[in-house]
Design a protein around this motif. Structure first.
Motif, PDB file in Angstrom:
ATOM      1  N   UNK A   1     -29.207  33.490 -42.387  1.00  0.00           N
ATOM      2  CA  UNK A   1     -30.291  32.644 -41.888  1.00  0.00           C
ATOM      3  C   UNK A   1     -31.339  32.399 -42.973  1.00  0.00           C
ATOM      4  N   UNK A   2     -31.577  33.403 -43.817  1.00  0.00           N
ATOM      5  CA  UNK A   2     -32.533  33.253 -44.905  1.00  0.00           C
ATOM      6  C   UNK A   2     -32.035  32.215 -45.908  1.00  0.00           C
ATOM      7  N   UNK A   3     -30.762  32.284 -46.254  1.00  0.00           N
ATOM      8  CA  UNK A   3     -30.187  31.310 -47.187  1.00  0.00           C
ATOM      9  C   UNK A   3     -30.228  29.898 -46.598  1.00  0.00           C
ATOM     10  N   UNK A   4     -29.920  29.801 -45.314  1.00  0.00           N
ATOM     11  CA  UNK A   4     -29.935  28.495 -44.662  1.00  0.00           C
ATOM     12  C   UNK A   4     -31.351  27.916 -44.632  1.00  0.00           C
ATOM     13  N   UNK A   5     -32.330  28.742 -44.310  1.00  0.00           N
ATOM     14  CA  UNK A   5     -33.716  28.257 -44.243  1.00  0.00           C
ATOM     15  C   UNK A   5     -34.226  27.878 -45.628  1.00  0.00           C
ATOM     16  N   UNK A   6     -33.784  28.609 -46.657  1.00  0.00           N
ATOM     17  CA  UNK A   6     -34.159  28.275 -48.030  1.00  0.00           C
ATOM     18  C   UNK A   6     -33.683  26.863 -48.387  1.00  0.00           C
ATOM     19  N   UNK A   7     -32.449  26.544 -48.009  1.00  0.00           N
ATOM     20  CA  UNK A   7     -31.910  25.212 -48.283  1.00  0.00           C
ATOM     21  C   UNK A   7     -32.710  24.138 -47.546  1.00  0.00           C
ATOM     22  N   UNK A   8     -32.989  24.387 -46.267  1.00  0.00           N
ATOM     23  CA  UNK A   8     -33.751  23.421 -45.479  1.00  0.00           C
ATOM     24  C   UNK A   8     -35.168  23.268 -46.032  1.00  0.00           C
ATOM     25  N   UNK A   9     -35.730  24.377 -46.463  1.00  0.00           N
ATOM     26  CA  UNK A   9     -37.094  24.370 -47.013  1.00  0.00           C
ATOM     27  C   UNK A   9     -37.183  23.448 -48.224  1.00  0.00           C
TER      28      UNK A   9
END
Length: 300
Positions: free
Chosen positions: A105-113
């Motif tokens: 989830x952290x990696x996914x949110x980093x991409x979206x960010x």
């Protein structure tokens, strides 16, 4: 920004002249998360090398308090965030950081960010292989206040050859599906080492139960691990998901293993993802040889 993590990185990975040195824990972090970084690259067009370098730097290879307690691998703060949070001193005392259910989830949110913010939009016009441009662009856009941020990312990318993942053509579709579930806490975490994948057994696990989880044949799974298909696994055992290799990786810094109390040839072979027969052959040992504490074994 994140002064503590920069100091940690310096102490662990730099010599007296400020040059990065290879660190096994950092390499293991790369092995563990590279598949997620590649998957994110394919979906969000962010170089895997940049994602991995930022994860290494911001989380201290997964050992920072933010990563351990909040699964936050990129030091992203709470601005515009409605999810879980964690507090930590940074530029100011007791700042708010995002907290996640899993590393995925952290990696996914980093991409979206990065993809959703106008300040980083210019980066997405760069070539996927232009990791230097991305590193400098992140610094210019204000991702971090440390003046050496871009050079630190570039140094990490070049030391651990992370740029190789920006051209990856061998991404395993099986892992693409499984990694999402693993890091969401819905199954065992799937790790990577020696061009193979493995899980760590939990209490009560069998080859049948793990095979069902990863959609594989439990007979083949037992065969890959040189075991009987009906064996009950002990908690903490490594279970390889593909056929093991004959040697340790070429770029693996540890070429020898020194036997410790409680180890066996089998447990050592499992640790490094090496076939038991190959480990005996490599060290010119008979299968009935009883290893002793202090014995040195070649790994490749």
């Amino acid at each position: 920004m994140r002064k503590y993590l920069f100091c940690l990185l310096f102490l662990l990975s730099a010599n007296a002249f400020g040059q990065l040195r290879w660190n096994q824990q950092y390499q293991q972090y790369v092995y563990q998360y590279k598949d997620i970084a590649i998957e994110q690259m394919q979906r969000w067009k962010i170089p895997a090398s940049i994602t991995l370098a930022q994860g290494l730097l911001e989380s201290g290879a997964g050992r920072s308090e933010l990563a351990r307690k909040g699964n936050n691998h990129f030091g992203i703060k709470c601005h515009g965030w409605n999810g879980g949070t964690i507090r930590q001193d940074d530029d100011r005392n007791n700042e708010c950081f995002r907290a996640y259910r899993s590393a995925f989830d952290s990696y996914e949110d980093h991409s979206k960010f990065l993809a959703s913010s106008q300040r980083y939009s210019a980066l997405f016009r760069l070539k996927m292989t232009d990791y230097k441009g991305w590193a400098k662009g992140l610094k210019t856009a204000g991702y971090a206040t440390n003046p050496a941020y871009a050079s630190k990312l570039i140094d990490l990318i070049e030391l651990y050859k992370l740029y190789e993942y920006d051209n990856s053509k061998n991404y395993d579709k099986f892992m693409l599906k499984q990694t999402k579930h693993a890091f969401a806490g819905l199954s065992h975490v799937i790790n990577h080492f020696n061009d193979n994948y493995y899980v760590v057994a939990r209490s009560g696990d069998t080859f049948r139960s793990i095979a069902k989880e990863v959609d594989a044949s439990y007979r083949k799974l037992a065969k890959y691990n040189e075991r009987d298909k009906n064996d009950v696994l002990e908690e903490g055992e490594i279970v390889w998901l593909l056929k093991k290799k004959r040697k340790a990786p070429k770029d693996y810094a540890q070429r020898m293993h020194y036997v410790r109390a409680g180890e066996s040839m089998y447990s050592i072979a499992q640790k490094y993802g090496i076939r038991l027969k190959s480990l005996y052959k490599m060290n010119r040992l008979n299968p009935d040889y009883q290893i002793k504490v202090g014995d040195s074994l070649k790994l490749r």
